[in-house]
Write an enzyme that holds these catalytic residues in place. Structure first.
Site, PDB file in Angstrom:
ATOM      1  N   LYS A 151      -8.483  -0.686  -9.181  1.00 42.13           N
ATOM      2  CA  LYS A 151      -9.140  -1.286  -8.006  1.00 42.13           C
ATOM      3  C   LYS A 151     -10.285  -0.414  -7.506  1.00 42.13           C
ATOM      4  CE  LYS A 151      -8.129  -2.970  -3.337  1.00 42.13           C
ATOM      5  NZ  LYS A 151      -8.578  -1.955  -2.388  1.00 42.13           N
ATOM      6  N   THR A 209      -5.944   2.619  -6.899  1.00 41.90           N
ATOM      7  CA  THR A 209      -7.220   2.588  -6.163  1.00 41.90           C
ATOM      8  C   THR A 209      -8.088   3.765  -6.578  1.00 41.90           C
ATOM      9  OG1 THR A 209      -6.171   1.495  -4.295  1.00 41.90           O
ATOM     10  CG2 THR A 209      -8.245   2.607  -3.861  1.00 41.90           C
ATOM     11  N   SER A 259       0.832  -1.213   0.000  1.00 45.73           N
ATOM     12  CA  SER A 259       0.000   0.000   0.000  1.00 45.73           C
ATOM     13  C   SER A 259       0.866   1.263   0.000  1.00 45.73           C
ATOM     14  CB  SER A 259      -0.873  -0.012   1.264  1.00 45.73           C
ATOM     15  OG  SER A 259      -1.443   1.250   1.488  1.00 45.73           O
ATOM     16  N   HIS A 262     -13.849  -1.906  -1.237  1.00 45.29           N
ATOM     17  CA  HIS A 262     -12.841  -1.532  -0.236  1.00 45.29           C
ATOM     18  C   HIS A 262     -13.134  -2.192   1.111  1.00 45.29           C
ATOM     19  CE1 HIS A 262      -9.488   1.502  -0.242  1.00 45.29           C
ATOM     20  NE2 HIS A 262      -9.486   1.172   1.032  1.00 45.29           N
ATOM     21  N   TYR A 321      -2.301   5.491  -4.145  1.00 46.42           N
ATOM     22  CA  TYR A 321      -3.337   6.495  -3.906  1.00 46.42           C
ATOM     23  C   TYR A 321      -2.862   7.758  -4.587  1.00 46.42           C
ATOM     24  CZ  TYR A 321      -5.834   3.868  -0.317  1.00 46.42           C
ATOM     25  OH  TYR A 321      -6.582   2.949   0.348  1.00 46.42           O
TER      26      TYR A 321
HETATM   27  C1  GLV Z   1      -7.147   2.470   3.432  1.00 43.00           C
HETATM   28  O1  GLV Z   1      -6.026   2.790   3.592  1.00 43.00           O
HETATM   29  C2  GLV Z   1      -8.155   2.158   4.390  1.00 43.00           C
HETATM   30  O2  GLV Z   1      -7.964   2.463   5.579  1.00 43.00           O
HETATM   31  O3  GLV Z   1      -9.180   1.586   3.999  1.00 43.00           O
END
Ligand code: GLV
Length: 387
Positions: free
Chosen positions: A252, A156, A107, A276, A130
């Site tokens: 995503k 994302t 991430s 998510h 992100y």
């Molecule tokens: C992403 O980083 C989340 O907290 O869903």
């Protein structure tokens, strides 16, 4: 050593061993948590067709995701702050994934940096992006991911604004945690976590601190998203990122047939059907209900992957039978990581692999590539009937 037979065993240990703040961060959905709950209960509504008198020898779970060989079509999803679930958590998870033969997705909001994970692994991993307002930061992080040899970019699309998770606000979620009285009382019972955390220098957002400008509170995910994430992300900006990246691109956070068609027209290597994990739009439909309509609409033009709600090999099988070419687990491996570090991630993957393999056999199949709608009993109106 406790006997671990299922993901729930890991979850129980995880809850005992990891500070409440980080357990709550993983085990939450936004607002009422309706979508978070339904992601799993919707899986339960799909039943499996039991078949008998079929030769079960020589079974095969291996396959490919975006052309890359995988021991089973299950990748580790990007999870923010993984290095707060266990010291150096991203490195541990990436190493477990590499040894098992499944993709690991790092991430943007990780604790260990891209370079750290690359230095502790030998095969390419995937990087999740992100999109921030600061283009210089975005271009820089893409360069860093390229330099680290990342073999896919997972972009994302469903988190430009953070869905509100009540527990994170109440707990004062931060990395590292601020040592308030309730946090210290909690940490007193989580000594294993604390000792390991004292033994590492990786306790901040490693991809960001020192690389991005203009954020009020360096330790808060909430501040990062509010101040840095680009709320203007649209298809033209996605195209800019695709051109900058130049490698395999996975989009995503697709939950709607119209968006899936736009993503297929755009020409991504894969899309991930996902809400998510129920952490963004509370009230959105359980993700598994949208898989079939999306596969029907674009499955012949783009590889469709699935994320949100998978806690077992049976769930993986259901998603594959509905046409997904790959799946992702997030919480299921985080439970393992918090419970037992790298060995716990390996255990989570072993559990899911065994469940997938045996379930496939009892459905009368020998190869994950042969799974299909014929293996499922789906209630009428499961994916349609909405007005
Ligand atoms: C992403 O980083 C989340 O907290 O869903």
């Amino acid at each position: 050593m406790p006997v671990i037979t299922c993901i729930d065993d890991l979850k129980r240990l995880y809850k005992r061993r990891v500070p409440k703040m980080f357990y709550d961060y993983a085990e939450t959905g936004s607002w009422t948590e309706q979508t978070f709950r339904e992601n799993t209960t919707d899986f339960d509504k799909i039943r499996l067709r039991q078949r008998v008198a079929v030769d079960m020898t020589g079974r095969k779970t291996a396959g490919r995701m975006i052309g890359q060989e995988v021991a089973m079509p299950v990748a580790l999803a990007p999870v923010g702050m993984t290095g707060m679930q266990s010291a150096d958590g991203e490195i541990k998870a990436a190493r477990a994934a590499e040894a098992f033969g499944v993709p690991y997705t790092l991430s943007t909001m990780s604790i260990c940096s891209i370079e750290d994970v690359a230095a502790h692994t030998t095969k390419p991993f995937w990087f999740q992006l992100y999109v921030m307002r600061d283009e210089e930061f975005v271009d820089g992080v893409l360069e860093r991911a390229k330099a680290a040899g990342c073999s896919a970019l997972v972009l994302t699309l469903d988190l430009q604004i953070l869905g509100q998770r009540h527990k994170d606000l109440k707990n004062g979620l931060s990395a590292p945690p601020k040592l308030t009285l309730p946090v210290m009382m909690d940490l007193a019972t989580k000594w294993r976590w604390g000792l390991q955390m004292l033994g590492t220098r990786r306790r901040q957002f490693g991809n960001i601190v020192g690389h991005a400008k203009g954020v009020g509170d360096m330790s808060s995910l909430m501040s990062w998203t509010a101040e840095q994430f680009d709320p203007q992300l649209d298809w033209s900006k996605i195209a800019r990122i695709r051109d900058k990246w130049g490698g395999k691109l996975i989009l995503k956070g697709i939950l709607d047939v119209e968006d899936a068609k736009m993503a297929a027209d755009f020409g991504a290597d894969a899309i991930i059907v996902s809400n998510h994990g129920g952490r963004q739009l509370d009230g959105a439909v359980g993700a598994i209900r949208m898989l079939d309509p999306i596969v029907q609409a674009v499955g012949d033009r783009v590889e469709v992957h699935f994320d949100s709600g998978i806690r077992s090999g049976q769930d993986v099988l259901k998603a594959l039978a509905l046409g997904a070419k790959g799946t992702y687990v997030g919480r299921a491996y985080i439970y393992g990581l918090g419970a037992m570090g790298q060995a716990g991630v390996t255990r989570a993957l072993e559990v899911i692999h065994k469940e997938l393999d045996i379930t496939m056999a009892l459905c009368g199949e020998r190869d994950v590539a042969d799974l299909g709608r014929h293996n499922l009993l789906i209630p009428k109106g499961f994916s349609d009937g909405w007005e």
